[in-house]
Design an enzyme around this catalytic site. Structure first.
Site, short mmCIF file in Angstrom:
data_model
loop_
_atom_site.label_atom_id
_atom_site.label_comp_id
_atom_site.label_asym_id
_atom_site.label_seq_id
_atom_site.Cartn_x
_atom_site.Cartn_y
_atom_site.Cartn_z
N ASP A 132 0.69 -5.81 7.71
CA ASP A 132 -0.58 -5.09 7.79
C ASP A 132 -1.52 -5.70 7.45
O ASP A 132 -1.84 -6.57 6.42
CB ASP A 132 -0.11 -3.84 6.41
CG ASP A 132 -1.32 -2.96 6.11
OD1 ASP A 132 -2.38 -3.35 6.44
OD2 ASP A 132 -1.23 -1.93 5.74
N HIS A 148 0.75 -1.32 -0.02
CA HIS A 148 0.08 -0.04 0.11
C HIS A 148 0.76 1.47 0.06
O HIS A 148 2.13 1.10 0.61
CB HIS A 148 -0.91 0.12 1.25
CG HIS A 148 -1.90 1.09 1.20
ND1 HIS A 148 -1.71 2.22 1.62
CD2 HIS A 148 -3.28 1.08 0.65
CE1 HIS A 148 -2.80 2.94 1.67
NE2 HIS A 148 -3.74 2.35 1.18
#
Length: 391
Positions: free
Chosen positions: A204, A131
């Site tokens: 994450d 990301h």
């Protein structure tokens, strides 16, 4: 100096111009735009539909009545409410780790955690499809960044062999579930490599939290790897239906981040209403496992409908379904066509995804009934041209 108008014109020409849409959110998996009217909503990350759950609404209203609309200051300055401490304790228990720390958002978490752990004498090994918040955290750290091919542990080990020296810290960063591809990280292999080469590991779990593992604790917990992962980050604003983010780890690590993570130190604390809503969501994770069962039944049903409708795409193991298009302009046009047919799907374009890999991203939520999902598959089959996920 780049003229702003030139930049915007070029973005328009390349099909990359982003605009804020005046969306309205009726209930029941539908969304409305003035130009198109009401549409089925496949853009939401409110996977379990908890943002409208009565328990969360009640908890948020009660907290706002007791504590007001905002925390008033940063946690270290006087905004450290008992609600924040209760939520952190609940998150640590939820993740199976000793302690947790709240952040204002997933973006703030990643740009705070990564620079706190590594600096210009250190190294980071990150998946190429990580990301933007991860890459921004890497840049802010000043550490040397090595990007390995997506989910390719052989390439990761090759980079570790070449680049990982004895001096300095090394951090591996992955997502457990990749938000634009819907595929899963080979976590067990990554953990073995981090231990073999003496690295720390940050995982994450933004899009896995609430959906996978015991009580929705995530893919790290599902694999039984929590004691071997240094830090697990996740968000409160997706499957948990609230807002904010957290990181869980051992007590010493969390105490360290309280003193080093600038996006924590210098940000106002989470509002009481969102904090209380997240606490209510965590209780629901334990008390109502049928929330997850119901979602996965819908996911499986929709994938079957897509196959029957001749939609050709990689139907992976998650609630996220990407429909590859290729060029940004083509993706934007496909999204526009689908909206005209009553289906709200977002065109995901660079820099969110690599050049040449623009796609339509569909996410399945509990807001959508089987009737909605069957209708959506037919709308996709009618609205997509060959090469845009169609047969």
């Amino acid at each position: 100096m780049v003229r702003l108008s030139d930049f915007l014109s070029e973005q328009q020409r390349r099909g990359k111009l982003r605009r804020l849409l005046p969306l309205e959110h009726p209930e029941g998996g539908r969304i409305a735009l003035p130009q198109f009217g009401e549409m089925l909503d496949f853009s939401s990350n409110d996977y379990l539909g908890l943002s409208r759950h009565p328990r969360l609404l009640t908890a948020a209203a009660e907290a706002m009545s007791l504590f007001g609309t905002g925390a008033g200051s940063a946690r270290l300055m006087g905004g450290n409410l008992e609600l924040h401490r209760r939520l952190e304790a609940a998150l640590a228990l939820f993740k199976g780790l000793p302690a947790a720390l709240l952040f204002g958002s997933g973006y703030l978490a990643n740009i705070g955690i990564i620079p706190a752990l590594v600096g210009r004498h250190d190294q980071i090994f990150a998946d190429r499809l990580s990301h933007a918040s991860i890459y921004d955290g890497c840049r802010l750290s000043g550490a040397q960044l090595h990007r390995f091919h997506h989910n390719d542990c052989n390439h990761l080990e090759e980079l570790l062999q070449k680049r990982r020296g004895g001096a300095g810290q090394a951090l591996i960063v992955v997502e457990s579930l990749y938000s634009m591809d819907g595929d899963l990280c080979p976590l067990a292999e990554v953990v073995e490599l981090k231990e073999r080469y003496g690295c720390r590991l940050l995982v994450d779990e933004a899009h896995a939290t609430g959906l996978f593992g015991p009580h929705g604790a995530g893919l790290v917990a599902e694999a039984g790897l929590a004691p071997r992962v240094d830090l697990v980050m996740g968000t409160l604003g997706k499957a948990l239906g609230s807002y904010g983010a957290y990181v869980a780890g051992d007590r010493e690590m969390i105490d360290y981040l309280v003193n080093r993570a600038r996006s924590f130190i210098f940000s106002t604390a989470l509002p009481p209403a969102t904090t209380a809503a997240a606490l209510a969501a965590l209780a629901l994770m334990v008390e109502e496992p049928e929330l997850r069962t119901d979602l996965w039944r819908r996911v499986d049903f929709f994938k079957g409908q897509l196959t029957q409708a001749g939609i050709e795409t990689d139907l992976g193991p998650s609630q996220i379904i990407p429909l590859p298009v290729g060029k940004s302009a083509a993706a934007a046009l496909a999204a526009e066509e689908l909206r005209s047919r009553g289906l709200f799907v977002v065109a995901v374009r660079p820099p969110t995804v690599p050049e040449g890999s623009a796609r339509l991203r569909l996410s399945v939520t509990r807001h959508l009934s089987e009737g909605n999902l069957a209708e959506a598959a037919l709308l996709l089959a009618a609205g997509l041209r060959p090469g845009q996920g169609g047969s």
